[in-house]
Enzyme design. Structure first.
Site, PDB file in Angstrom:
ATOM      1  N   GLY A  34       0.795  -1.230   0.000  1.00 38.63           N
ATOM      2  CA  GLY A  34       0.000   0.000   0.000  1.00 38.63           C
ATOM      3  C   GLY A  34       0.826   1.278   0.000  1.00 38.63           C
ATOM      4  N   GLY A  40       9.075  -1.620   2.954  1.00 40.03           N
ATOM      5  CA  GLY A  40       8.444  -1.664   4.277  1.00 40.03           C
ATOM      6  C   GLY A  40       8.986  -0.664   5.261  1.00 40.03           C
ATOM      7  N   VAL A 233       5.874   6.471  32.939  1.00 41.28           N
ATOM      8  CA  VAL A 233       5.325   7.706  32.354  1.00 41.28           C
ATOM      9  C   VAL A 233       3.803   7.722  32.543  1.00 41.28           C
ATOM     10  CG1 VAL A 233       4.909   8.915  30.163  1.00 41.28           C
ATOM     11  CG2 VAL A 233       7.218   8.101  30.732  1.00 41.28           C
ATOM     12  N   ALA A 266       9.204   5.691  22.303  1.00 38.73           N
ATOM     13  CA  ALA A 266       9.884   4.511  21.737  1.00 38.73           C
ATOM     14  C   ALA A 266       9.666   3.328  22.671  1.00 38.73           C
ATOM     15  CB  ALA A 266      11.368   4.813  21.555  1.00 38.73           C
ATOM     16  N   HIS A 441      45.969  -9.534  11.885  1.00 37.40           N
ATOM     17  CA  HIS A 441      46.407  -8.488  12.820  1.00 37.40           C
ATOM     18  C   HIS A 441      46.750  -7.234  12.020  1.00 37.40           C
ATOM     19  CE1 HIS A 441      48.323  -6.543  16.202  1.00 37.40           C
ATOM     20  NE2 HIS A 441      49.362  -6.296  15.422  1.00 37.40           N
TER      21      HIS A 441
HETATM   22  C1  LIG Z   1      13.356   3.364  13.620  1.00 39.17           C
HETATM   23  C2  LIG Z   1      13.514   1.885  13.403  1.00 39.17           C
HETATM   24  C3  LIG Z   1      14.776   1.346  13.258  1.00 39.17           C
HETATM   25  C4  LIG Z   1      14.934  -0.009  13.050  1.00 39.17           C
HETATM   26  N1  LIG Z   1      16.196  -0.495  12.894  1.00 39.17           N
HETATM   27  C5  LIG Z   1      16.371  -1.807  12.678  1.00 39.17           C
HETATM   28  C6  LIG Z   1      17.669  -2.328  12.451  1.00 39.17           C
HETATM   29  O1  LIG Z   1      18.656  -1.602  12.458  1.00 39.17           O
HETATM   30  N2  LIG Z   1      17.800  -3.654  12.224  1.00 39.17           N
HETATM   31  C7  LIG Z   1      16.721  -4.500  12.215  1.00 39.17           C
HETATM   32  O2  LIG Z   1      16.894  -5.691  12.017  1.00 39.17           O
HETATM   33  N3  LIG Z   1      15.473  -4.028  12.411  1.00 39.17           N
HETATM   34  C8  LIG Z   1      15.275  -2.710  12.628  1.00 39.17           C
HETATM   35  N4  LIG Z   1      14.011  -2.226  12.783  1.00 39.17           N
HETATM   36  C9  LIG Z   1      12.880  -3.187  12.745  1.00 39.17           C
HETATM   37  C10 LIG Z   1      12.554  -3.558  11.300  1.00 39.17           C
HETATM   38  O3  LIG Z   1      12.246  -2.390  10.580  1.00 39.17           O
HETATM   39  C11 LIG Z   1      11.363  -4.526  11.271  1.00 39.17           C
HETATM   40  O4  LIG Z   1      11.633  -5.626  12.100  1.00 39.17           O
HETATM   41  C12 LIG Z   1      11.139  -5.038   9.850  1.00 39.17           C
HETATM   42  O5  LIG Z   1      10.878  -3.964   8.978  1.00 39.17           O
HETATM   43  C13 LIG Z   1       9.973  -6.022   9.821  1.00 39.17           C
HETATM   44  O6  LIG Z   1       9.789  -6.460   8.518  1.00 39.17           O
HETATM   45  P1  LIG Z   1       8.382  -6.985   7.988  1.00 39.17           P
HETATM   46  O7  LIG Z   1       8.629  -7.411   6.575  1.00 39.17           O
HETATM   47  O8  LIG Z   1       7.812  -7.948   8.934  1.00 39.17           O
HETATM   48  O9  LIG Z   1       7.406  -5.719   8.013  1.00 39.17           O
HETATM   49  P2  LIG Z   1       7.527  -4.192   7.588  1.00 39.17           P
HETATM   50  O10 LIG Z   1       8.909  -3.807   7.259  1.00 39.17           O
HETATM   51  O11 LIG Z   1       6.817  -3.422   8.625  1.00 39.17           O
HETATM   52  O12 LIG Z   1       6.720  -4.136   6.221  1.00 39.17           O
HETATM   53  C14 LIG Z   1       5.360  -4.380   6.151  1.00 39.17           C
HETATM   54  C15 LIG Z   1       4.818  -3.717   4.899  1.00 39.17           C
HETATM   55  O13 LIG Z   1       3.496  -4.167   4.711  1.00 39.17           O
HETATM   56  C16 LIG Z   1       2.695  -3.114   4.216  1.00 39.17           C
HETATM   57  N5  LIG Z   1       1.304  -3.430   4.527  1.00 39.17           N
HETATM   58  C17 LIG Z   1       0.750  -3.611   5.757  1.00 39.17           C
HETATM   59  N6  LIG Z   1      -0.545  -3.958   5.644  1.00 39.17           N
HETATM   60  C18 LIG Z   1      -0.809  -3.990   4.306  1.00 39.17           C
HETATM   61  C19 LIG Z   1      -1.978  -4.279   3.571  1.00 39.17           C
HETATM   62  N7  LIG Z   1      -3.114  -4.637   4.150  1.00 39.17           N
HETATM   63  N8  LIG Z   1      -1.900  -4.173   2.232  1.00 39.17           N
HETATM   64  C20 LIG Z   1      -0.747  -3.810   1.607  1.00 39.17           C
HETATM   65  N9  LIG Z   1       0.388  -3.546   2.264  1.00 39.17           N
HETATM   66  C21 LIG Z   1       0.360  -3.643   3.595  1.00 39.17           C
HETATM   67  C22 LIG Z   1       3.221  -1.901   4.958  1.00 39.17           C
HETATM   68  O14 LIG Z   1       2.917  -0.726   4.224  1.00 39.17           O
HETATM   69  C23 LIG Z   1       4.711  -2.198   5.002  1.00 39.17           C
HETATM   70  O15 LIG Z   1       5.370  -1.598   3.909  1.00 39.17           O
HETATM   71  C24 LIG Z   1      13.801  -0.863  12.972  1.00 39.17           C
HETATM   72  C25 LIG Z   1      12.522  -0.325  13.100  1.00 39.17           C
HETATM   73  C26 LIG Z   1      12.373   1.023  13.301  1.00 39.17           C
HETATM   74  C27 LIG Z   1      10.991   1.589  13.416  1.00 39.17           C
END
Ligand SMILES: Cc1cc2nc3c(=O)[nH]c(=O)nc-3n(C[C@H](O)[C@H](O)[C@H](O)COP(=O)(O)OP(=O)(O)OC[C@H]3O[C@@H](n4cnc5c(N)ncnc54)[C@H](O)[C@@H]3O)c2cc1C
Length: 462
Positions: A34, A40, A233, A266, A441
């Site tokens: 979406g 993501g 908090v 956070a 090293h």
């Molecule tokens: C600030 C921040 C920093 C982070 N840093 C790290 C890091 O350094 N290393 C690490 O390993 N992890 C990190 N993470 C965590 C990491 O981003 C997530 O664990 C990871 O993105 C999860 O992947 P995912 O594929 O499960 O989902 P997501 O990456 O959340 O992707 C899900 C996607 O699904 C889409 N979606 C949802 N519902 C629908 C629907 N009904 N129809 C169509 N599309 C849909 C969303 O738009 C999204 O794009 C961080 C997270 C944040 C917020």
């Protein structure tokens, strides 16, 4: 209407990796996303933009703290916030476009829009309904809310707002001392903000090895971050563009408050599974919208799988990716598997913190006999040369068999160093196997070898 072998809902690290691997294995695959861009949370508002800001502010810190010590003299660079934001966005765009390229290369169809599952084997995107033999839910997560705290993404922000503040705040309160809070807190502290972290527990980074966390807490405090620990908090109030955070101390119930230009909430993330129609399909749900899956990532509804942040386990991009790979293998009739005992976790501050496997606290609770091999970076020539000798490598091994059970690193390059231990653990290696491996090293990785030596007859340089 189109027909697919697999439709993946969500193009984060779990979903896009699953889709590409399905295509590599000969399956016809569509991905519903979406957002306007692929990748993501991780690529758009998570891992990647946060690391870009950590990178530029790390260099700023180096200029201020270490350049003169190395004989590099001259004018201090000033911060151009809009240029730093543009750099961050360029990094994000490069990566999200890269996934688009990979989709085209692998013939993965991007079904643009928000998806739902009206019935088994069907996915609705906008007005169109597509057919799929199997469906993979990879919809990820969103920031969790906190009672009494109203996010406006301007003064009171989630990590998404914190990555794109209009200007650098003079003061910031971070609620929650987890990975995201400490990374973003470090960014703004290095940019000159007075950062105060308010944490409910008595320890930062819950779940990480206690020794490591103690050292990390000290280092962050030395870098200027302030901490209010054991504080619940109660709420926030925004007035004249500033926010006041009220908290209650767990030890005596007394109340206090801090006012800052920006408050970052956070306190974790929760699965994003609303609106998919899962309950009606018989998918069993866990608390907080999490999807229950079996050992093969299948939900209670046949042909519907789930991976990544939407299911239990650490909310990490590489965990989601591994699950995506495993599901693709399973759907192609092979044997997909994820070893949850060897999933590294990294905090990308300076110094970095990295860990894999069990902590001492876990081993004690299990009653397992173990030994500790610890080596301080103070004995590592390379770490001393870059003024990052405060941390250590700690390897935990079984007392009898010497098999490596866990590793915890705080120091330069920890996020990369951890992987030699991950490989060793995947192969069931002993600490002695690592100790007998020649390490170049002078490298930081020598500290890993020395910690392995310390599990046996002793480290050389300590
Ligand atoms: C600030 C921040 C920093 C982070 N840093 C790290 C890091 O350094 N290393 C690490 O390993 N992890 C990190 N993470 C965590 C990491 O981003 C997530 O664990 C990871 O993105 C999860 O992947 P995912 O594929 O499960 O989902 P997501 O990456 O959340 O992707 C899900 C996607 O699904 C889409 N979606 C949802 N519902 C629908 C629907 N009904 N129809 C169509 N599309 C849909 C969303 O738009 C999204 O794009 C961080 C997270 C944040 C917020």
């Amino acid at each position: 209407m189109a027909s697919f072998d697999v439709i993946v809902i969500g193009a984060g690290p779990g979903g896009y990796v699953c889709a590409i691997h399905c295509a590599q294995l000969g399956l016809k695959v569509g991905v519903v996303e979406g957002r306007d861009t692929l990748g993501g949370t991780c690529l758009n508002v998570g891992c990647i933009p946060s690391k870009a800001l950590l990178n530029s502010t790390h260099h700023l810190h180096e200029v201020h703290e270490n350049f003169e010590k190395m004989g590099l003299m001259g004018a201090n660079p000033t911060v151009d916030w809009s240029k730093m934001q543009a750099y961050k966005q360029d990094v994000v765009d490069g990566n999200t476009k890269g996934i688009e390229f990979l989709f085209k290369k692998n013939k993965v169809t991007w079904l643009k829009g928000w998806g739902s599952i009206p019935e088994a084997g069907k996915v609705k995107v906008g007005d169109e309904i597509h057919e799929a033999k199997n469906i993979v839910i990879a919809t990820g997560s969103v920031p969790a809310s906190l009672k009494g705290v109203e996010v406006d993404e301007k003064t009171v922000v989630t990590s998404t707002g914190a990555l794109a503040l209009e200007k650098i705040p003079e003061s910031m309160v971070v609620i929650g001392a987890g990975v995201i809070g400490l990374e973003m807190g470090s960014v703004y502290s290095r940019l000159g903000a007075k950062v105060t972290v308010v944490e409910y527990l008595d320890k930062i980074l819950p779940g990480i090895d206690g020794d490591t966390v103690k050292t990390f807490h000290k280092i962050l405090s030395k870098q200027g971050l302030e901490f209010v620990m054991g504080a619940a908090v109660q709420g926030t109030e925004v007035k004249d563009g500033k926010a006041t955070v009220t908290y209650k101390l767990n030890k005596d119930g007394s109340e206090a408050s801090i006012t800052a230009d920006t408050v970052l909430v956070a306190t974790g993330r929760k699965p994003y599974t609303e609106g998919l129609g899962l309950e009606a399909l018989g998918v069993e749900m866990l608390p907080r919208g999490m999807v229950k899956v079996d050992d093969h990532f299948q939900t209670a509804a046949k042909g519907i799988y789930a991976i990544g942040d939407a299911i239990p386990g650490p909310m990490l991009a590489h965990k989601a990716e591994d699950e995506g790979m495993a599901v693709a293998e399973i759907l192609a009739g092979k044997h997909g598997h994820v070893n949850y005992g060897v999933i590294p976790g990294v905090v990308y501050t300076t110094p970095e913190v990295a860990s894999v496997g069990q902590t001492e606290e876990m081993l004690k609770e299990e009653g397992r006999a173990y030994k500790v091999g610890k080596f301080p970076f103070m004995g590592n020539a390379r770490a001393k040369a870059v003024f990052q000798a405060e941390g250590f490598v700690k390897i935990l091994a079984d007392k009898e068999t010497d098999r490596i059970l866990g590793c915890h690193i705080i120091g330069p390059g920890a996020g990369d160093l951890i992987h030699e231990v991950c490989v060793a653990m995947e192969f069931g290696a002993s600490a002695q196997d690592l100790a007998l491996t020649c390490h170049a090293h002078p490298t930081y990785s020598e500290a890993v070898r020395e910690a392995a030596l310390a599990c046996g007859d002793g480290a050389i340089h300590a």
